[in-house]
Design an enzyme around this catalytic site. Structure first.
Site, PDB file in Angstrom:
ATOM      1  N   ARG A 119      -2.976  28.399 -16.003  1.00  0.00           N
ATOM      2  CA  ARG A 119      -3.489  29.560 -15.254  1.00  0.00           C
ATOM      3  C   ARG A 119      -4.942  29.871 -15.554  1.00  0.00           C
ATOM      4  NH1 ARG A 119       1.480  31.182 -16.867  1.00  0.00           N
ATOM      5  NH2 ARG A 119       3.034  30.951 -15.229  1.00  0.00           N
ATOM      6  N   LYS A 141     -16.587  28.683  -5.905  1.00  0.00           N
ATOM      7  CA  LYS A 141     -15.646  28.066  -4.956  1.00  0.00           C
ATOM      8  C   LYS A 141     -15.214  26.728  -5.528  1.00  0.00           C
ATOM      9  CE  LYS A 141     -17.333  29.716  -0.497  1.00  0.00           C
ATOM     10  NZ  LYS A 141     -17.818  29.241   0.819  1.00  0.00           N
ATOM     11  N   GLU A 183     -30.318  21.754   1.778  1.00  0.00           N
ATOM     12  CA  GLU A 183     -29.767  23.050   1.359  1.00  0.00           C
ATOM     13  C   GLU A 183     -30.897  23.945   0.823  1.00  0.00           C
ATOM     14  OE1 GLU A 183     -26.715  24.128   1.889  1.00  0.00           O
ATOM     15  OE2 GLU A 183     -25.373  22.388   1.955  1.00  0.00           O
ATOM     16  N   LYS A 225     -28.963  32.010  -4.463  1.00  0.00           N
ATOM     17  CA  LYS A 225     -27.506  31.906  -4.413  1.00  0.00           C
ATOM     18  C   LYS A 225     -26.864  32.906  -5.370  1.00  0.00           C
ATOM     19  CE  LYS A 225     -23.432  29.460  -3.720  1.00  0.00           C
ATOM     20  NZ  LYS A 225     -22.751  28.247  -3.330  1.00  0.00           N
ATOM     21  N   GLU A 235     -17.311  36.243  -0.142  1.00  0.00           N
ATOM     22  CA  GLU A 235     -17.870  35.908   1.164  1.00  0.00           C
ATOM     23  C   GLU A 235     -17.283  36.729   2.311  1.00  0.00           C
ATOM     24  OE1 GLU A 235     -18.532  31.670   1.647  1.00  0.00           O
ATOM     25  OE2 GLU A 235     -18.385  31.912   3.800  1.00  0.00           O
ATOM     26  N   ARG A 239     -22.791  37.152   1.771  1.00  0.00           N
ATOM     27  CA  ARG A 239     -22.787  35.738   1.392  1.00  0.00           C
ATOM     28  C   ARG A 239     -22.774  34.841   2.626  1.00  0.00           C
ATOM     29  NH1 ARG A 239     -18.997  33.069  -3.447  1.00  0.00           N
ATOM     30  NH2 ARG A 239     -19.735  30.947  -3.211  1.00  0.00           N
ATOM     31  N   ASN A 243     -24.222  30.496   5.159  1.00  0.00           N
ATOM     32  CA  ASN A 243     -23.610  29.587   6.134  1.00  0.00           C
ATOM     33  C   ASN A 243     -24.587  29.174   7.219  1.00  0.00           C
ATOM     34  OD1 ASN A 243     -21.088  29.356   4.997  1.00  0.00           O
ATOM     35  ND2 ASN A 243     -20.397  31.274   5.936  1.00  0.00           N
ATOM     36  N   HIS A 246     -24.330  25.874   8.886  1.00  0.00           N
ATOM     37  CA  HIS A 246     -23.036  25.302   8.528  1.00  0.00           C
ATOM     38  C   HIS A 246     -21.992  25.368   9.638  1.00  0.00           C
ATOM     39  CE1 HIS A 246     -24.846  25.057   4.623  1.00  0.00           C
ATOM     40  NE2 HIS A 246     -23.761  24.547   4.079  1.00  0.00           N
ATOM     41  N   HIS A 250     -20.597  21.898   9.961  1.00  0.00           N
ATOM     42  CA  HIS A 250     -19.213  21.511   9.651  1.00  0.00           C
ATOM     43  C   HIS A 250     -18.562  20.804  10.841  1.00  0.00           C
ATOM     44  CE1 HIS A 250     -18.891  24.728   6.284  1.00  0.00           C
ATOM     45  NE2 HIS A 250     -19.132  23.537   5.782  1.00  0.00           N
ATOM     46  N   HIS A 263     -23.164  15.813   3.869  1.00  0.00           N
ATOM     47  CA  HIS A 263     -23.026  17.228   4.224  1.00  0.00           C
ATOM     48  C   HIS A 263     -24.397  17.863   4.541  1.00  0.00           C
ATOM     49  CE1 HIS A 263     -21.859  21.427   4.048  1.00  0.00           C
ATOM     50  NE2 HIS A 263     -22.753  21.614   3.095  1.00  0.00           N
TER      51      HIS A 263
HETATM   52  N1  LIG Z   1     -18.222  24.860  -4.220  1.00  0.00           N
HETATM   53  C1  LIG Z   1     -19.189  25.112  -3.366  1.00  0.00           C
HETATM   54  O1  LIG Z   1     -19.634  26.257  -3.201  1.00  0.00           O
HETATM   55  C2  LIG Z   1     -19.747  23.979  -2.585  1.00  0.00           C
HETATM   56  C3  LIG Z   1     -20.956  24.131  -1.896  1.00  0.00           C
HETATM   57  C4  LIG Z   1     -21.482  23.026  -1.239  1.00  0.00           C
HETATM   58  C5  LIG Z   1     -20.812  21.819  -1.279  1.00  0.00           C
HETATM   59  N2  LIG Z   1     -19.619  21.706  -1.925  1.00  0.00           N
HETATM   60  C6  LIG Z   1     -18.899  20.434  -1.980  1.00  0.00           C
HETATM   61  O2  LIG Z   1     -19.701  19.497  -2.663  1.00  0.00           O
HETATM   62  C7  LIG Z   1     -19.368  18.192  -2.230  1.00  0.00           C
HETATM   63  C8  LIG Z   1     -20.627  17.393  -2.036  1.00  0.00           C
HETATM   64  O3  LIG Z   1     -21.303  17.307  -3.255  1.00  0.00           O
HETATM   65  P1  LIG Z   1     -22.388  16.171  -3.539  1.00  0.00           P
HETATM   66  O4  LIG Z   1     -23.308  16.087  -2.391  1.00  0.00           O
HETATM   67  O5  LIG Z   1     -22.924  16.422  -4.887  1.00  0.00           O
HETATM   68  O6  LIG Z   1     -21.527  14.832  -3.445  1.00  0.00           O
HETATM   69  P2  LIG Z   1     -20.757  13.924  -4.521  1.00  0.00           P
HETATM   70  O7  LIG Z   1     -20.215  14.734  -5.617  1.00  0.00           O
HETATM   71  O8  LIG Z   1     -19.840  13.085  -3.747  1.00  0.00           O
HETATM   72  O9  LIG Z   1     -21.947  13.036  -5.108  1.00  0.00           O
HETATM   73  C9  LIG Z   1     -22.618  12.159  -4.248  1.00  0.00           C
HETATM   74  C10 LIG Z   1     -22.756  10.780  -4.876  1.00  0.00           C
HETATM   75  O10 LIG Z   1     -23.760  10.811  -5.891  1.00  0.00           O
HETATM   76  C11 LIG Z   1     -23.284  10.194  -7.074  1.00  0.00           C
HETATM   77  N3  LIG Z   1     -23.997  10.832  -8.163  1.00  0.00           N
HETATM   78  C12 LIG Z   1     -23.773  12.041  -8.719  1.00  0.00           C
HETATM   79  N4  LIG Z   1     -24.733  12.320  -9.618  1.00  0.00           N
HETATM   80  C13 LIG Z   1     -25.567  11.262  -9.644  1.00  0.00           C
HETATM   81  C14 LIG Z   1     -26.758  10.971 -10.353  1.00  0.00           C
HETATM   82  N5  LIG Z   1     -27.312  11.847 -11.202  1.00  0.00           N
HETATM   83  N6  LIG Z   1     -27.369   9.785 -10.116  1.00  0.00           N
HETATM   84  C15 LIG Z   1     -26.847   8.903  -9.231  1.00  0.00           C
HETATM   85  N7  LIG Z   1     -25.739   9.137  -8.515  1.00  0.00           N
HETATM   86  C16 LIG Z   1     -25.110  10.306  -8.725  1.00  0.00           C
HETATM   87  C17 LIG Z   1     -21.807  10.397  -7.030  1.00  0.00           C
HETATM   88  O11 LIG Z   1     -21.147   9.439  -7.803  1.00  0.00           O
HETATM   89  C18 LIG Z   1     -21.499  10.262  -5.537  1.00  0.00           C
HETATM   90  O12 LIG Z   1     -21.351   8.918  -5.200  1.00  0.00           O
HETATM   91  C19 LIG Z   1     -18.536  18.372  -0.974  1.00  0.00           C
HETATM   92  O13 LIG Z   1     -17.197  18.039  -1.247  1.00  0.00           O
HETATM   93  C20 LIG Z   1     -18.667  19.844  -0.636  1.00  0.00           C
HETATM   94  O14 LIG Z   1     -17.500  20.361  -0.039  1.00  0.00           O
HETATM   95  C21 LIG Z   1     -19.093  22.761  -2.579  1.00  0.00           C
HETATM   96 ZN   LIG Z   2     -23.714  23.392   2.352  1.00  0.00          ZN
END
Ligand SMILES: NC(=O)c1ccc[n+]([C@@H]2O[C@H](COP(=O)([O-])OP(=O)(O)OC[C@H]3O[C@@H](n4cnc5c(N)ncnc54)[C@H](O)[C@@H]3O)[C@@H](O)[C@H]2O)c1
Ligand SMILES: [Zn+2]
Length: 361
Positions: A119, A141, A183, A225, A235, A239, A243, A246, A250, A263
């Site tokens: 938990r 999130k 972003e 942020k 949100e 917040r 978006n 987005h 999306h 993304h």
């Molecule tokens: N929680 C939130 O508020 C929030 C906000 C925006 C996005 N997200 C989520 O985040 C995800 C996307 O995140 P992302 O763009 O970081 O993608 P990701 O985590 O898939 O990373 C992208 C790629 O980069 C590689 N990588 C990571 N760090 C590295 C580094 N330092 N050097 C080389 N390669 C590296 C990873 O192995 C992967 O192949 C989505 O699933 C999205 O839904 C969440």
């Molecule tokens: Zn985003």
């Protein structure tokens, strides 16, 4: 350079975001100062661990990380179950802390594991992609995708701390780096003309990825942020401005099955669509709409859209989970650094904007 500290204060938890080049080399002491529980488990991906694990491992004094696959297709419950298995196996108790070390996928998945294991155990994010550093690591999130849709399973679970080392992004593929920059463009366009101007002005320097150049940009993004999340944890109101880009973004990701665009790239198109909508309504000056378009195109090539169908994007938008009782809340830019949220955007307006940006009729 001294570390930068930004405080996030949500009703469920207050926590610091620390930004410092080479922070991972001294992360152990930093965690001690932040009162992170001493039994620390790191969740990372094989790639990130190969690139940066040895440094984190030395800085933290841990032996074995929990390694799971990352990338959007691995962001599923079975991967979270592997994290639970490792925690159970190691007899992790309520006094354990889970450190996420990776991009947004690792942060969201391992964050969800931390939120639900016993938990809830302490969670610290050490994000390694630019996108995770400026966006996903802050705000709480966490969750995973369902085979039927993105981020359908999850909750809000604020971390105990976020430690950002801007030097980690030096190894990101250029496309991933740009995806994170879009972003940052979002923060500039919605909330900070100063950040927007800095991106336009310092483009060449930014692509050197020197921590000295990136640190202030990451910090300003995190401040924005953190500010928004602190006043609207779940949100329901303010917040929503994050978006921006987005709603269409999306939909663009969904109709291309999350394969063609990163993304951030889909959000870049989404911002162009929103600006086009605003322009058609006379809500934004031509000059500001052009400034946004120029900044986005100036950051580098985006994957093509000419064969992506407008009708399909409109259909996907109707299913957006952010449609509140049948109304689409649309964030429109009104100037560089300012937005308005409207709920009366018609399908005819959307169709025209999508076509003007270049989507197929
Ligand atoms: N929680 C939130 O508020 C929030 C906000 C925006 C996005 N997200 C989520 O985040 C995800 C996307 O995140 P992302 O763009 O970081 O993608 P990701 O985590 O898939 O990373 C992208 C790629 O980069 C590689 N990588 C990571 N760090 C590295 C580094 N330092 N050097 C080389 N390669 C590296 C990873 O192995 C992967 O192949 C989505 O699933 C999205 O839904 C969440
Ligand atoms: Zn985003």
């Amino acid at each position: 350079m001294a570390p930068i500290r930004i405080d996030v204060a949500t009703p469920s938890r207050a926590y610091p975001v620390i930004i410092e080049a080479a922070a991972i080399d001294r992360v152990g002491r930093m965690f001690d100062q932040l009162d992170v529980p001493e039994r620390r488990f790191v969740v990372s991906s094989p790639l990130v661990w190969r690139l940066h694990g040895p440094r984190l491992s030395r800085g933290l004094g841990i032996r074995e990380p929990i390694l799971v696959a990352d990338g959007e297709r691995a962001k599923q419950l079975p991967t979270v179950a592997r994290i639970y298995d490792a925690l159970v196996e190691a007899k992790a108790d309520r006094a354990a802390a889970l450190i996420t070390f990776g991009g947004g996928v690792i942060g969201d998945m391992a964050g969800f594991a931390a939120a639900t294991y016993l938990r809830g155990i302490a969670l610290v994010h050490v994000p390694t992609t630019l996108l995770a550093q400026v966006d996903s690591a802050i705000g709480g999130k966490v969750g995973v995708n369902h085979p039927q849709g993105k981020n359908l399973i999850g909750c809000f679970y604020q971390p105990h701390a976020v430690v950002i080392d801007p030097s980690l992004v030096s190894t990101l593929p250029r496309r991933e780096f740009r995806a994170g920059l879009y972003e940052v463009v979002k923060y500039g366009m919605t909330s900070s003309a100063g950040l927007f101007d800095q991106l336009s002005r310092d483009r060449t320097a930014i692509f050197t990825r020197e921590p000295a150049v990136l640190t202030p940009i990451i910090a300003e993004s995190c401040r924005i942020k953190a500010g928004v999340v602190s006043i609207d944890e779940h949100e329901s109101g303010p917040r929503r401005i994050l978006n921006f880009g987005h709603t269409a973004g999306h939909a663009i990701e969904a109709v291309t099955k999350y394969r063609r665009y990163r993304h951030g790239e889909a959000v870049a198109y989404g911002m162009l669509v929103a600006a086009q909508l605003a322009k058609a309504r006379g809500a934004i000056a031509d000059r500001d709409q052009k400034a946004l378009a120029n900044l986005i195109t100036g950051l580098g090539p985006l994957p093509a859209i000419a064969d992506v169908s407008t009708a399909q994007i409109l259909e996907a938008m109707r299913h957006d989970k952010k449609v509140v009782s049948g109304r689409l809340h649309y964030v429109l830019p009104t100037a560089v650094g300012a937005t308005d949220i409207v709920t009366d955007v018609t399908e005819t307006e959307l169709r025209a904007a999508l076509k003007a940006v270049g989507f197929r009729r």
